[in-house]
Design a protein around this motif. Structure first.
Motif, PDB file in Angstrom:
ATOM      1  N   THR A   1       0.457   2.674   5.357  1.00 53.95           N
ATOM      2  CA  THR A   1       1.313   2.982   4.259  1.00 53.95           C
ATOM      3  C   THR A   1       2.434   1.644   4.422  1.00 53.95           C
ATOM      4  OG1 THR A   1       0.999   5.143   4.227  1.00 53.95           O
ATOM      5  CG2 THR A   1       3.077   4.351   3.293  1.00 53.95           C
ATOM      6  N   GLY A   2       2.680   0.946   3.346  1.00 55.68           N
ATOM      7  CA  GLY A   2       3.991   0.014   3.577  1.00 55.68           C
ATOM      8  C   GLY A   2       3.315  -1.357   3.703  1.00 55.68           C
ATOM      9  N   ASP A   3       2.100  -1.471   4.060  1.00 56.28           N
ATOM     10  CA  ASP A   3       1.405  -2.862   4.403  1.00 56.28           C
ATOM     11  C   ASP A   3       1.022  -3.639   3.135  1.00 56.28           C
ATOM     12  OD1 ASP A   3       1.216  -2.151   7.182  1.00 56.28           O
ATOM     13  OD2 ASP A   3      -0.911  -1.879   7.020  1.00 56.28           O
TER      14      ASP A   3
ATOM     15  N   SER B   1       0.748  -1.263   0.006  1.00 60.47           N
ATOM     16  CA  SER B   1      -0.099  -0.004   0.055  1.00 60.47           C
ATOM     17  C   SER B   1       0.804   1.262   0.044  1.00 60.47           C
ATOM     18  CB  SER B   1      -0.798  -0.272   1.323  1.00 60.47           C
ATOM     19  OG  SER B   1      -1.641   1.164   1.225  1.00 60.47           O
TER      20      SER B   1
END
Lengths: 641, 641
Positions: free
Chosen positions: A96-98, A62
């Motif tokens: 964010t980053g998941d 994400s």
């Protein structure tokens, strides 16, 4: 072994080719590698291309804080017909980053989500497939080259390599450079008292600094006495632990200079004698497949030889070429003579005047470490030329950033400590660099006349009027656009030994027959002042023992008193202080700065004014003693033009 | 305490003023000093002016190897009437640097001395008083300022300071910057397998590198989990040991982002939210009279916030201002949209074209560490502008030396590993930097059309003819001056799981109902190839399970197979290798580079030719597998123009 090639005066390009070829043929420029952790690699050079080990992202990620959805579930969403999504069934929250799970193909920003209840999200804009999803390898694809071999590793490279799953890389091992200082008279720093002839060892530390700048690891060796066996042992030991050996000093033809011979005996002497000035007595040899470099003892020569020959060798040991210096076109401020047979390297100061730069050659003394510190760049007069004319177009290899050069004020003339205080304030508070050179007051007048300086410190008494400086400017600098501003009024006095053992109270005492005086040279401001004072007091110079003995600086006469070759001299308080003498004031004199208005812009002038009025300048100057600042900053005179 | 000022979108200049003022008012930017040995001071900044402690020379010194004499004893010497001097009575031998005793006042070079016997020297040229004698203080006068406060110490300064008897100096203590990485999913480097969602921690290492570049000492802290109490403890501990604290990530509005709140609770929150893109979620606070900076998690944002706010703070802690970046005027290669409300910072590549530079904006993804590595400089679109037009004059702040920029070849198009091998050779042997960006073949064609790249890698099959690339160039790049050169012929094949458990032997197997395929997007070279192959083999795409499922890169489809959301896909050998899949070759395709002749000079073109023929390039490419080089380096086509 020991194929000794003795060369007296080899042109630089030829010497470099010879040296590189011989060392390469002798396998003395081997590049070595080591593996280190990426986070330790700042500033290091890669030994091989570095490839991504993992992709980044290594999963669909994400790009936003929001909810992961299937784009097709949001089709047709609008303000009038919102779409309702159910948790688990239709969406899941992601930061964010998941990872975005396989069943979803888009992310909707949290700002665009309206929660109806905890498990129901309302959407009024349809999601486009893959929006706000970072695809696998979007940044870096596994196996992709991130940086090539021989590339410098910076902070961003470190970030990228770690992101790509690279934890360790192969880098060029820093070449180890053993530096051997030689000489029986040199001493380590920090010694309080030094005998005449003793000198603090500094060249090896300067060269060590250059090594670090060039990516090498300097290994400074203990000082080697001037003894053939000692030098042999030192070189042998150095060659064992280093990739290259540098011998400081001992490369001219002095009685104790064995370096070239010893290198020739132990290994191969490749070069002895370079057709450059300074730098002639350069030595290059090879020992145990390692370069050995001998550099002259004078600091300016040592720096030049190390830059001309040491730098390409140190870069070659890393598989690199030295960076090109920044070259600035300039116009030569004054004529420069040179020998036909040598490439001459001249340190210059630079000043911007209008749209062009003027290059002012510095004194060419090879012993002047101050020249290295103050130099803005280097001018080469190639061999085959007898010199250059004033006004010639020249190219200067810069020693410092153009930004600093553009903010440099040149002060060539009489030097005074207060000028140092001023320079400190100018740098600290106005980011202006004051580069001063001491050539005396009349030297300053001449520099102004040749437009070689922005300003000059002067203290010239007109013995006809008792007035300072102005009549000299009117006489020598007619027609120039000048501004004369007082910097300080300073005390001149008799400098005597501590405790004033001979009870010297004033100029009248100079006539006492047992008192040994030492004078300044004719033309010096202090000499003019003395003659004026003697005349006004009716003292006959012929009565003064030592009136004929001349020294060329405040400090030289102070040194004569300090070394007891004289009892008294006339000079400024600062010189007294410097040598721990006692001071008997006899007169005040004005020390002004004379500014060439055409060369200084209004902002710089304003900075000068502010610096003179700065409380720190005032406090430091008055705190030192021997000064008053009643006139400081005041315009004493300005020319009509 | 805790005067919390929450600001959403503050313009950069205003934010900097606010931050500086508050921190200064809170005494959080204290400059600290320490005394160190001069030889340890390379690159350090002086804390106070440094003055000479001893004069240099500190005694009258011989400037030559020769004999010390009294000038008057040599008066009248000439070839016809030489003067004879007696040892001890008239002369003594001196080497360079030896003291000239008080009874002598000149030195005659050894070359000009003719020994009649051991104790008698014959002279045929009279000596001038003080010739070849360096007077006391000729280089440096005791008490003279050598360098001002806040001045960087270089190798020459070290030499000069030691020469002047200065053994230790006060320098600015390097500010200690504690850097706290936060996040539950981040892991330390070196972990072999990573789960989806796990990311290697790299930002703190990148910021640490920037700290070192800016003269500070980074103290990297252990990773702090996303937990309010853990973060509090980490910040408290960091503030104890450092002069400034940096918290990495946790500065956006994600569910686990406590940083701003925690800073506000513990101390004072000064700024949260910067009107820049990227970089918006910047945080500045103050705790125990120390600055605390929160930077976003995305690498490009983290770097920008640290440069915009961290750099001035770190310099202020040293009493300095950050150096001005070198600014290069350029012309924007293509239109750039921007938001009115923010200063937008865009990384660009630069290429010299004739007398001017073109700036090519890079992809603006904030997650792209590769953008930071490949960026040549940064362009700012100031707030208030909606964007810039192609052809606009812009100023680029350079990230690398102009020398390297001038030697950069841009390759925007389809990426292939062989391009990396080529880039490595170009850098290593021709000092040319190949900056490549992967936008696919058609993206490359468009970049060529907009003249945004020097060359593009392309592999586009004309399904009508079975021929590669040429018909696309004729269709899309009519009238351009082009050269099409083959780089490699590469194998396309089916990527299957290790061991090929489903026994996939060729394209026909794709029609087996149990086999899950994953396709490339329409327009991709590989998709065109697949459709062509299916058609020639008479396989109906409708029979292929997953034909409709599209991914956007070789690696994304390989990842789908690797993660078992698919069984097979079509792609190149390198992608297989990258993810450890097995490869079933089905076709060869030509991967050519298309060069815009107007943008590349002949020397660079020749370097490209040489690099392609380089044995190292050949060995590396063939060694990797999946390539043949039968056509490599051959001109496939050139335009008429």
């Amino acid at each position: 072994m020991a194929r000794s090639v003795y060369i007296e005066n080899m042109p630089l390009d030829q010497a470099l080719t010879l040296v590189m070829n011989r060392l390469q043929a002798g396998d003395a420029l081997r590049i070595q590698e080591e593996e280190i952790e990426v986070q330790q690699a700042l500033g290091r050079i890669t030994a091989e291309p570095v490839r991504a080990r993992k992709s980044s992202p290594h999963y669909p990620a994400s790009a936003m804080d929001g909810i992961a959805v299937r784009a097709r579930d949001t089709r047709g969403a609008s303000e009038t017909s919102p779409v309702l999504l159910k948790r688990e069934q239709h969406f899941m929250e992601v930061d964010t980053g998941d990872p975005v799970p396989g069943e979803f193909d888009a992310v909707i920003m949290i700002e665009d989500v309206n929660y109806k209840d905890e498990d129901t999200a309302e959407i009024i804009v349809p999601a486009v497939p893959w929006q706000h999803v970072r695809s696998v390898g979007e940044d870096l694809i596994a196996s992709q080259m991130i940086i090539p071999a021989f590339f410098p590793v910076g902070p961003f490279e470190i970030g990228s390599l770690l992101t790509a799953g690279v934890a360790a890389i192969k880098v060029i091992r820093k070449p180890r450079i053993a530096i051997i200082p030689t000489g029986t008279e040199i001493v380590e720093p920090g010694q309080e008292t030094m005998q005449a002839g003793e000198v603090t060892e500094s060249n090896s530390r300067m060269l060590a600094g250059l090594c670090e700048r060039w990516g090498a690891l300097p290994l400074r060796q203990p000082i080697a006495r001037d003894d053939r066996e000692v030098l042999r042992d030192a070189i042998r030991q150095a060659a064992r632990q280093a990739d290259m050996v540098v011998v400081c000093s001992g490369s001219s033809a002095g009685r104790e200079d064995y370096t070239a011979e010893v290198i020739g005996e132990m290994g191969e002497l490749i070069l002895h004698g370079l057709a450059t000035r300074p730098g002639k007595p350069a030595i290059v040899g090879m020992l145990d497949q390692k370069p050995v470099l001998g550099v002259p003892g004078y600091p300016v020569s040592a720096a030049l030889v190390f830059e001309l020959i040491g730098q390409p060798l140190i870069y070659a040991l890393q598989g690199l070429k030295p960076p090109q210096p920044t070259v600035l076109p300039a116009r030569l401020a004054r004529k420069l003579a040179s020998s036909m047979g040598v490439d001459e390297f001249v340190h210059v100061n630079l000043a911007r005047v209008g749209t062009e730069y003027l290059a002012f050659p510095r004194n060419r003394g090879a012993g002047a470490t101050s020249s290295l510190v103050k130099s803005d760049g280097v001018l080469v007069i190639p061999r085959g030329l007898e010199g250059l004319q004033a006004g010639d177009r020249v190219n200067i290899s810069l020693n410092r950033s153009l930004e600093v050069v553009d903010r440099t004020i040149l002060a060539i003339g009489s030097h005074d400590l207060a000028l140092d205080y001023l320079g400190n304030i100018l740098w600290k508070k106005h980011h202006l660099r004051l580069a001063s050179t001491n050539v005396g007051s009349m030297g300053g007048i001449m520099a102004l006349k040749r437009k070689e300086t922005h300003l000059a410190g002067i203290h010239l008494l007109d013995t006809a009027t008792g007035e300072y400086n102005i009549s000299y400017l009117e006489r020598y600098l007619k027609g120039e656009n000048l501004l004369l501003v007082n910097l300080v009024t300073r005390e001149q006095g008799l400098m005597v030994k501590p405790g004033n053992p001979l009870g010297i109270r004033g100029l009248a005492d100079l006539a006492r027959p047992e008192i040994r005086f030492v004078n300044r040279q004719k033309g010096a401001g202090t000499r003019i002042l003395l003659d004026y004072l003697l005349k006004t007091k009716g003292i006959d110079p012929g009565q003064i023992n030592g009136y004929e003995r001349e020294e060329f600086s405040h400090l030289a006469v102070a040194a004569a008193v300090s070394n007891d070759t004289a009892d008294v001299s006339l000079g400024i308080y600062a010189s007294c202080q410097a040598l721990g003498l006692e001071f008997v004031p006899v007169a005040s004199e004005r020390y002004d700065i004379c500014i060439l208005r055409d060369l200084l812009d209004e902002d710089t002038l304003e900075a000068l004014r502010q610096a003179m009025a700065d409380p720190e300048f005032v406090a430091e100057t008055l705190g030192f003693g021997g000064y008053n600042l009643d006139l400081s900053g005041q315009v004493m005179w300005r020319s009509d033009s």
